[in-house]
Structures are given as structure tokens and as C-alpha cells.
Scaffold this motif. Structure first.
Motif, mmCIF file in Angstrom:
data_model
loop_
_atom_site.group_PDB
_atom_site.id
_atom_site.type_symbol
_atom_site.label_atom_id
_atom_site.label_comp_id
_atom_site.label_asym_id
_atom_site.label_seq_id
_atom_site.Cartn_x
_atom_site.Cartn_y
_atom_site.Cartn_z
ATOM 1 N N THR A 18 0.838 -1.187 0.000
ATOM 2 C CA THR A 18 0.000 0.000 0.000
ATOM 3 C C THR A 18 0.876 1.240 0.000
ATOM 4 O O THR A 18 1.825 1.333 0.775
ATOM 5 N N VAL A 19 0.531 2.191 -0.862
ATOM 6 C CA VAL A 19 1.277 3.439 -0.983
ATOM 7 C C VAL A 19 0.324 4.584 -0.679
ATOM 8 O O VAL A 19 -0.838 4.559 -1.069
ATOM 9 N N THR A 20 0.829 5.602 0.012
ATOM 10 C CA THR A 20 0.047 6.781 0.349
ATOM 11 C C THR A 20 0.553 7.975 -0.437
ATOM 12 O O THR A 20 1.759 8.240 -0.461
ATOM 13 N N ASN A 21 -0.360 8.706 -1.068
ATOM 14 C CA ASN A 21 0.004 9.933 -1.776
ATOM 15 C C ASN A 21 0.530 10.924 -0.754
ATOM 16 O O ASN A 21 -0.129 11.207 0.253
ATOM 17 N N ARG A 22 1.708 11.454 -1.003
ATOM 18 C CA ARG A 22 2.370 12.320 -0.021
ATOM 19 C C ARG A 22 1.682 13.661 0.147
ATOM 20 O O ARG A 22 1.928 14.366 1.125
ATOM 21 N N PHE A 23 0.809 14.036 -0.756
ATOM 22 C CA PHE A 23 0.118 15.316 -0.669
ATOM 23 C C PHE A 23 -1.326 15.170 -0.187
ATOM 24 O O PHE A 23 -1.776 15.914 0.668
ATOM 25 N N SER A 24 -2.048 14.197 -0.740
ATOM 26 C CA SER A 24 -3.475 14.062 -0.432
ATOM 27 C C SER A 24 -3.768 13.084 0.704
ATOM 28 O O SER A 24 -4.840 13.121 1.295
ATOM 29 N N GLY A 25 -2.839 12.165 0.965
ATOM 30 C CA GLY A 25 -3.069 11.141 1.974
ATOM 31 C C GLY A 25 -3.867 9.949 1.464
ATOM 32 O O GLY A 25 -4.083 8.992 2.193
ATOM 33 N N GLU A 26 -4.295 9.982 0.186
ATOM 34 C CA GLU A 26 -5.027 8.857 -0.387
ATOM 35 C C GLU A 26 -4.101 7.655 -0.524
ATOM 36 O O GLU A 26 -2.911 7.809 -0.781
ATOM 37 N N GLU A 27 -4.680 6.461 -0.367
ATOM 38 C CA GLU A 27 -3.900 5.228 -0.436
ATOM 39 C C GLU A 27 -4.319 4.382 -1.626
ATOM 40 O O GLU A 27 -5.464 4.450 -2.077
ATOM 41 N N TYR A 28 -3.385 3.569 -2.091
ATOM 42 C CA TYR A 28 -3.672 2.641 -3.181
ATOM 43 C C TYR A 28 -2.798 1.404 -2.996
ATOM 44 O O TYR A 28 -1.625 1.513 -2.666
ATOM 45 N N VAL A 29 -3.384 0.226 -3.210
ATOM 46 C CA VAL A 29 -2.646 -1.035 -3.123
ATOM 47 C C VAL A 29 -2.050 -1.327 -4.497
ATOM 48 O O VAL A 29 -2.756 -1.327 -5.501
ATOM 49 N N LEU A 30 -0.729 -1.555 -4.518
ATOM 50 C CA LEU A 30 -0.013 -1.799 -5.768
ATOM 51 C C LEU A 30 0.504 -3.237 -5.830
ATOM 52 O O LEU A 30 0.849 -3.825 -4.809
ATOM 53 N N THR A 31 0.597 -3.748 -7.042
ATOM 54 C CA THR A 31 1.195 -5.063 -7.268
ATOM 55 C C THR A 31 2.711 -4.945 -7.095
ATOM 56 O O THR A 31 3.253 -3.845 -6.968
ATOM 57 N N THR A 32 3.371 -6.069 -7.150
ATOM 58 C CA THR A 32 4.834 -6.098 -7.059
ATOM 59 C C THR A 32 5.479 -5.201 -8.114
ATOM 60 O O THR A 32 6.342 -4.378 -7.797
ATOM 61 N N GLU A 33 5.050 -5.353 -9.363
ATOM 62 C CA GLU A 33 5.637 -4.577 -10.458
ATOM 63 C C GLU A 33 5.303 -3.094 -10.321
ATOM 64 O O GLU A 33 6.158 -2.236 -10.533
ATOM 65 N N GLU A 34 4.063 -2.796 -9.961
ATOM 66 C CA GLU A 34 3.654 -1.394 -9.804
ATOM 67 C C GLU A 34 4.437 -0.719 -8.685
ATOM 68 O O GLU A 34 4.876 0.426 -8.830
#
Length: 82
Positions: A18-34
Motif C-alpha cells: 500500500t502506498v500513500t500519496n504524499r500530498f493528499s493522503g489517499e492510499e492505493y494497493v499496488l502489485t509487485t511490479e507497480e
């Protein structure tokens, strides 16, 4: 699974996350490649923001990485990188 391009020479992770946008705080789950590509993009961006010496190849690779990400997961691109 989104295969990384041949030009990619960054670290390839064994797991996504899971990665968090450093500006908005929104999160997204990424695959290994992503996640591997995301960290490559963010690392190149950080180098440029710090005005550390970089070359035209790094700029080209950053642009290719952004394009790869946009094509492979446009929703995550919009949340994390746009």
C-alpha cells in the motif's frame, strides 16, 4: 500481472504493498511490479527535486516510467502520481 519493461533497472520487489500519496493522503494497493516502478519514479523525482546531478537519460526513464504506470494502472496513477 504487469510485466516491467526491459529498460527498467530498478529494484524488483517480491511483494506489492500500500502506498500513500504524499500530498493528499489517499492510499492505493499496488502489485509487485507497480510498487517497483512507483519507487523508481519517486526516487528519480526526489533526485531531481534535490537538484542532484542527473542526466537526460534519467529524465527519459522517468517519463517512460510514468507512461508505463499510466498505461498499466491508470486509477493508481491518478491517485498517486497525477
Amino acid at each position: 500481472m504487469n510485466k516491467l519493461p526491459e529498460w527498467f533497472d530498478g529494484e524488483i520487489y517480491k511483494e506489492g504493498g500500500t502506498v500513500t500519496n504524499r500530498f493528499s493522503g489517499e492510499e492505493y494497493v499496488l502489485t509487485t511490479e507497480e510498487l517497483s516502478m512507483y519507487d523508481f519514479i519517486m526516487g528519480a523525482t526526489l533526485v531531481m527535486e534535490m537538484n542532484v546531478k542527473y542526466d537526460t537519460q534519467m529524465i527519459a526513464d522517468l517519463r517512460k516510467g510514468l507512461e508505463w504506470f499510466k498505461e498499466n494502472n491508470s486509477k493508481a496513477y491518478m491517485v498517486l502520481l497525477d
